[in-house]
Design a protein around this motif. Structure first.
Motif, mmCIF file in Angstrom:
data_model
loop_
_atom_site.group_PDB
_atom_site.id
_atom_site.type_symbol
_atom_site.label_atom_id
_atom_site.label_comp_id
_atom_site.label_asym_id
_atom_site.label_seq_id
_atom_site.Cartn_x
_atom_site.Cartn_y
_atom_site.Cartn_z
ATOM 1 N N PHE A 104 39.670 32.301 47.562
ATOM 2 C CA PHE A 104 40.468 33.480 47.844
ATOM 3 C C PHE A 104 40.459 34.406 46.633
ATOM 4 N N ALA A 105 40.852 35.653 46.895
ATOM 5 C CA ALA A 105 40.606 36.735 45.946
ATOM 6 C C ALA A 105 40.960 36.373 44.502
ATOM 7 N N VAL A 106 42.177 35.876 44.273
ATOM 8 C CA VAL A 106 42.606 35.708 42.891
ATOM 9 C C VAL A 106 42.446 34.272 42.395
ATOM 10 N N LEU A 110 43.655 33.196 38.709
ATOM 11 C CA LEU A 110 44.909 32.449 38.697
ATOM 12 C C LEU A 110 44.715 31.097 38.031
ATOM 13 N N HIS B 19 43.024 33.812 56.356
ATOM 14 C CA HIS B 19 42.933 34.349 55.002
ATOM 15 C C HIS B 19 44.219 34.205 54.224
ATOM 16 N N PRO B 22 45.508 30.191 52.008
ATOM 17 C CA PRO B 22 45.527 29.734 50.615
ATOM 18 C C PRO B 22 46.644 30.385 49.805
ATOM 19 N N TYR B 23 46.965 31.634 50.112
ATOM 20 C CA TYR B 23 48.050 32.292 49.371
ATOM 21 C C TYR B 23 49.372 31.603 49.652
ATOM 22 N N VAL B 30 53.129 29.068 42.372
ATOM 23 C CA VAL B 30 52.999 30.260 41.542
ATOM 24 C C VAL B 30 54.359 30.883 41.261
#
Lengths: 278, 300
Positions: A104-106, A110, B19, B22-23, B30
């Protein structure tokens, strides 16, 4: 086939291991035994290896003069260590899974930030955390210890490492069967990662259980003391301390960990081995 | 047509969900990481450039850092830790390798009982065992009594400037040797026995096997233990706090113990933060060099 040959080197082997064995367990034995002795016995002319008769005296002394309730401290330690461990393992496992199995993007950036943060020793955050926790009024509470302990960078590394070798076919099979990603994580990944999970849980629990510095800083009310903090206050005496009472307190504080170990013996040993042999 | 549109919508929604997954997975970590780690680390940097007065920060530039250079207590603490480090860590690791090899030997009887014994110290929390050692090493304590039996006069373990460091080292070695033994045992057990068979066939004796197979196979673990022990020793707090309170005459003072005194007994938050940062830099430099040297093979 057992060989019945007698080797002199075998005798040496057993003798040396036995010395190390005694050196390892003797202080623990002494801790328990001294809890039943008085100062005269502990510092007698010849070492007194048998239980003494001062258990009740020491116990009464501990209950009335120690300045804290040892059972309350045991309870505090158990709750704080258990909740910290569950939260830290859960957060680290989720994050470790994402870093291992998703792009994923970061993710790269990270992960690098986290890499840098692991280099910074925990003492750096001691003072700012103390200011933060005091300002939001959490000093002397369980959360003062638990919240900062939820961040286990080591845990993220460990779990990521173990998930990297997790077979993608299993994940794909689960997806085809209609599992959501969280479902995959909960029903396929977690059950198959028990060794790494128990490794992380045990290392985290041990670390939390034995931590003195941070609790010493934020816990000032004797009813909130964890075992290490409670025990550390026993050295603040002007006169010669009652070592028997001190050792009785240390013994009571050690018993929960020994029980936990007896229940989870296999996991403990393989957990510590596995935590580093990856 | 409508069905196709539906399918497309569905796919887009699924893609979005796919998408965002994962975040969502890293988000809880985090969040905690940001609040309880990144923010305090930056905040500490600000505090270290300030004077802390009654809950207010006053900019002081490099004042705190420049004070450290003339603060003999900090440097004494650092030297104390380095002395402990240079002596205790090698002794402990040699003991650990030795005992791990013996505990792994197929000729050893009662193996699991012995292993349990070596494991026991890990379960005793640092404060409890430090308290225990404070009377094992006392003037009339067990060690001096045993020494008396062989005619050695009592050693002032906790009250002499020389012996106080030794006392801290003895306590640490007792607690951590077993831990390292367990880790090394794991490493030894992962060496395939066929390797030893092959070595035997090739005519390598036990000593040759030990030095040209076992040690190289354990090397990564030993490097790891070496670095972790170094970091641990530089962050030493509980043992000197309980055993000697850093004394006598600061002979067993450590940087973290000093940091605790400055921060939480004298409440000089600015100075304590600067000390913490300097310690972090020292630890980083040492770990870097250790990695460098160990990679080039000049230490292990």
């Amino acid at each position: 086939m057992k060989s019945s040959r007698f080797h002199l080197s075998d005798v040496w082997l057993h003798a040396i291991v036995f010395i190390g064995f005694v050196a390892s367990i003797y202080p623990v034995y002494l801790m328990f035994v001294s809890g039943t002795q008085n100062n005269q016995q502990i510092f007698g002319m010849t070492p007194d290896l048998l239980p003494g008769h001062s258990f009740l005296v020491n116990y009464k002394d501990l209950m009335s003069n120690a300045g804290f309730n040892i059972y309350q401290s045991v309870g505090n330690s158990v709750i704080i260590s258990a909740v910290s461990t569950i939260l830290a393992v859960f957060l680290a496992t989720l994050a470790g899974f994402a870093f291992a199995k998703y792009r994923f993007a970061v993710s790269k950036g990270l992960f690098q930030v986290i890499l840098v943060a692991i280099m910074i020793p925990p003492q750096v955050t001691l003072i700012p955390l103390f200011v933060m926790i005091s300002k939001i009024g959490l000093a002397n509470s369980y959360w003062a210890i638990i919240l900062p302990a939820t961040v286990s960078i080591f845990g993220v590394f460990l779990m990521r490492q173990s998930f990297l070798s997790f077979p993608d076919e299993l994940l794909d099979a689960g997806r085809i069967d209609g599992l959501t990603d969280f479902g995959l994580f909960l029903r396929i990944v977690l059950p198959l990662s028990k060794p790494a999970l128990s490794s992380l849980a045990i290392l985290t629990f041990l670390g939390s259980w034995t931590n003195l510095l941070w609790p010493l800083v934020v816990l000032n009310d004797s009813s909130s003391y964890t075992i290490p903090v409670a025990l550390s206050t026993l050295t603040n005496t002007v006169t010669q301390p009652n070592y028997g009472m001190m050792m009785l307190a240390a013994s009571i504080g050690t018993i929960p960990m020994l029980i936990l170990f007896l229940l989870l013996r296999r996991n403990f040993i393989s957990g510590i081995m596995g935590g580093y042999n990856r | 047509m409508a069905m196709l549109e539906d399918l497309r919508m569905h796919k887009r929604r699924r893609n979005f969900r796919r998408h965002s997954v994962p975040y969502l997975f890293v988000a809880p970590f985090v969040l905690a990481f940001g609040i309880f780690m990144v923010f305090p680390i930056l905040y500490a940097l600000i505090i270290s450039f300030s004077r802390w007065q009654g809950g207010n920060l006053r900019w002081a530039g490099l004042f705190q850092y420049s004070t450290i250079f003339s603060d003999s207590l900090f440097w004494q603490g650092l030297v104390n830790s380095l002395i402990i480090l240079v002596i205790q860590v090698p002794v402990m690791l040699i003991l650990a390798v030795m005992f791990a090899a013996m505990l792994n030997s197929s000729r050893l009887k009662f193996k699991s009982l012995f292993q349990l014994g070596f494991f026991l110290p890990i379960l005793i929390d640092t404060t409890a065992y430090s308290l225990t050692f404070s009377f094992i090493l006392a003037q009339h304590g067990l060690v001096n009594q045993l020494l008396g039996l062989v005619g050695i006069s009592p050693i002032p373990w906790l009250t002499s400037m020389f012996w106080s460091k030794v006392a801290v080292m003895i306590a640490m070695t007792w607690h951590w040797t077993g831990y390292n033994v367990v880790i090394l045992l794991g490493g030894l057990q992962s060496i395939p026995p066929e390797l030893y068979e092959a070595a035997k066939v090739d005519g390598a004796g036990p000593i040759r096997q030990w030095f040209s197979m076992t040690i190289p196979m354990l090397r990564p673990l030993l490097v790891l233990e070496f670095i972790l022990s170094t970091i641990g020793t530089l962050q030493l707090f509980t043992e000197p706090y309980i055993l000697t309170a850093g004394g006598p005459d600061n002979s067993s003072l450590t940087p973290v113990l000093y940091l605790y005194q400055v921060g939480f007994q004298q409440f000089h938050f600015g100075y304590a933060s600067a000390l913490a940062y300097l310690l972090a830099i020292i630890i980083a430099i040492l770990s870097f060099f250790q990695l460098r040297f160990t990679r080039e093979g000049s230490i292990l």
